[in-house]
Enzyme design. Sequence first.
Site, PDB file in Angstrom:
ATOM      1  N   TYR A   1     148.636 111.093 118.098  1.00  0.00           N
ATOM      2  CA  TYR A   1     149.635 112.144 118.372  1.00  0.00           C
ATOM      3  C   TYR A   1     149.246 112.965 119.596  1.00  0.00           C
ATOM      4  CZ  TYR A   1     152.017 116.692 117.618  1.00  0.00           C
ATOM      5  OH  TYR A   1     152.741 117.859 117.760  1.00  0.00           O
TER       6      TYR A   1
ATOM      7  N   SER B 146     152.158 120.093 123.165  1.00  0.00           N
ATOM      8  CA  SER B 146     151.421 120.741 122.078  1.00  0.00           C
ATOM      9  C   SER B 146     150.089 121.267 122.596  1.00  0.00           C
ATOM     10  CB  SER B 146     151.149 119.725 120.963  1.00  0.00           C
ATOM     11  OG  SER B 146     150.177 120.211 120.066  1.00  0.00           O
TER      12      SER B 146
HETATM   13  P1  NAD Z   1     160.242 119.108 112.727  1.00  0.00           P
HETATM   14  O1  NAD Z   1     159.888 118.083 111.744  1.00  0.00           O
HETATM   15  O2  NAD Z   1     161.151 120.203 112.310  1.00  0.00           O
HETATM   16  O3  NAD Z   1     160.909 118.441 114.017  1.00  0.00           O
HETATM   17  C1  NAD Z   1     160.635 117.141 114.422  1.00  0.00           C
HETATM   18  C2  NAD Z   1     161.963 116.391 114.465  1.00  0.00           C
HETATM   19  O4  NAD Z   1     161.759 115.133 115.064  1.00  0.00           O
HETATM   20  C3  NAD Z   1     162.545 116.120 113.101  1.00  0.00           C
HETATM   21  O5  NAD Z   1     163.487 117.097 112.756  1.00  0.00           O
HETATM   22  C4  NAD Z   1     163.163 114.735 113.219  1.00  0.00           C
HETATM   23  O6  NAD Z   1     164.567 114.713 113.042  1.00  0.00           O
HETATM   24  C5  NAD Z   1     162.824 114.318 114.626  1.00  0.00           C
HETATM   25  N1  NAD Z   1     162.416 112.923 114.648  1.00  0.00           N
HETATM   26  C6  NAD Z   1     161.267 112.378 114.191  1.00  0.00           C
HETATM   27  N2  NAD Z   1     161.285 111.054 114.385  1.00  0.00           N
HETATM   28  C7  NAD Z   1     162.472 110.756 114.989  1.00  0.00           C
HETATM   29  C8  NAD Z   1     163.077 109.555 115.444  1.00  0.00           C
HETATM   30  N3  NAD Z   1     162.458 108.358 115.345  1.00  0.00           N
HETATM   31  N4  NAD Z   1     164.307 109.630 115.984  1.00  0.00           N
HETATM   32  C9  NAD Z   1     164.937 110.814 116.100  1.00  0.00           C
HETATM   33  N5  NAD Z   1     164.404 111.994 115.708  1.00  0.00           N
HETATM   34  C10 NAD Z   1     163.183 111.939 115.159  1.00  0.00           C
HETATM   35  O7  NAD Z   1     158.875 119.691 113.300  1.00  0.00           O
HETATM   36  P2  NAD Z   1     158.559 120.659 114.545  1.00  0.00           P
HETATM   37  O8  NAD Z   1     157.191 121.129 114.324  1.00  0.00           O
HETATM   38  O9  NAD Z   1     159.632 121.637 114.786  1.00  0.00           O
HETATM   39  O10 NAD Z   1     158.496 119.638 115.766  1.00  0.00           O
HETATM   40  C11 NAD Z   1     159.188 119.838 116.979  1.00  0.00           C
HETATM   41  C12 NAD Z   1     158.269 119.547 118.138  1.00  0.00           C
HETATM   42  O11 NAD Z   1     157.250 120.542 118.198  1.00  0.00           O
HETATM   43  C13 NAD Z   1     157.539 118.220 118.067  1.00  0.00           C
HETATM   44  O12 NAD Z   1     157.536 117.630 119.355  1.00  0.00           O
HETATM   45  C14 NAD Z   1     156.131 118.603 117.692  1.00  0.00           C
HETATM   46  O13 NAD Z   1     155.184 117.652 118.133  1.00  0.00           O
HETATM   47  C15 NAD Z   1     156.023 119.901 118.436  1.00  0.00           C
HETATM   48  N6  NAD Z   1     154.923 120.757 118.018  1.00  0.00           N
HETATM   49  C16 NAD Z   1     154.915 121.285 116.773  1.00  0.00           C
HETATM   50  C17 NAD Z   1     153.873 122.111 116.412  1.00  0.00           C
HETATM   51  C18 NAD Z   1     153.806 122.731 115.040  1.00  0.00           C
HETATM   52  O14 NAD Z   1     152.775 123.293 114.699  1.00  0.00           O
HETATM   53  N7  NAD Z   1     154.858 122.676 114.248  1.00  0.00           N
HETATM   54  C19 NAD Z   1     152.839 122.398 117.314  1.00  0.00           C
HETATM   55  C20 NAD Z   1     152.883 121.839 118.576  1.00  0.00           C
HETATM   56  C21 NAD Z   1     153.942 121.017 118.926  1.00  0.00           C
END
Ligand code: NAD
Length: 302
Positions: free
Chosen positions: A204, A191
């Site tokens: 986080y 991130s």
């Molecule tokens: P999202 O909620 O769609 O995806 C996160 C997924 O993690 C969920 O769908 C869930 O099924 C899974 N998850 C959570 N806890 C779990 C567990 N204990 N076991 C199995 N699966 C689990 O959100 P997203 O934003 O698409 O996140 C995807 C990645 O992107 C993450 O690593 C997040 O940190 C990263 N990220 C997101 C952003 C943003 O702004 N959305 C920015 C930087 C990084």
Amino acid sequence: MYPVYKYIGKREECEEVNLTFPPQHQDQQPGFEYLMQPRPISENPYATSSQKLKDKVAIITGGDSGIGRAVAYLFAREGADIVIAYLDEHIDAKETQQHILELGRDCILVPGDLSKKEMASEVVRRALNRFGQIDILVNNHAVQFITDSILNISEEQLDRTFKTNIYSFFYMTQAALPYLKRGSTIINTTSVTAYEGNKHLIDYSATKGAILTFTRSLSQSLVEKGIRVNGVAPGPIWTPLQPASWPAEALETFGTKTSKVPMNRAGQPFEVAPAFLFLASDDSSYMTGQILHPNGGTITST
Ligand code: NAD
Ligand code: MG
């Protein structure tokens, strides 16, 4: 839904807009994509396939929604079969699976808690049972909890954040590695917060910093096996993670003023997925241990 042409292509037909989102909050984590308003945009409607991943098999954790879903769709469009590991958001996961089948590729769903080591073995076992091979591992799942002070980070929250966001990346990699071959790739989602820090996301962002260094160290340890390891560090992206963690009103300016993003808007999942495709395919054959930054223009130190 905000038309996708506001971001890409056909720019002459539209005005640039700074997006804001209606206030909304979901009480549970992970959040649900099907409840979001507007729904995130998972696919670029102008995308054509070059079959860059033809007959590869990709495990995508957190592939049910958000960034992982967009990656799953793009990988499937490029010819890969998909294994989606996710916690328990079955409605989102089934929608993702259905669309991958419509794209002409196979997809299995493996729900379960990846913070438990045995779940990683289960995901790999199911992948091998169905497809007999694993070519790409995308470690992408995470949770994030907003806190206003380090004093309010409970032991339970700290445990859940670290076990979900980083321990499980070790577990998944340990489980999949024996089956990866020369030419296989591992991609870890970190991130922008790993580089900038975030006062509301101390735990986080610490896990995201760990993922960055995990990526670099793992790349060095696997380079002689011909397995490349890279990462993606998104900026603010419109996914279920956001309404499931921030207070409702915070989303109105998500990706704009508060986060000082040069493009002054949040990104959509489909704008992040091509970075994963590049790192998964042979197009990035001379890259390992590196991070790509789909973040709206924020300058990071590396
Ligand atoms: P999202 O909620 O769609 O995806 C996160 C997924 O993690 C969920 O769908 C869930 O099924 C899974 N998850 C959570 N806890 C779990 C567990 N204990 N076991 C199995 N699966 C689990 O959100 P997203 O934003 O698409 O996140 C995807 C990645 O992107 C993450 O690593 C997040 O940190 C990263 N990220 C997101 C952003 C943003 O702004 N959305 C920015 C930087 C990084
Ligand atoms: Mg989800």
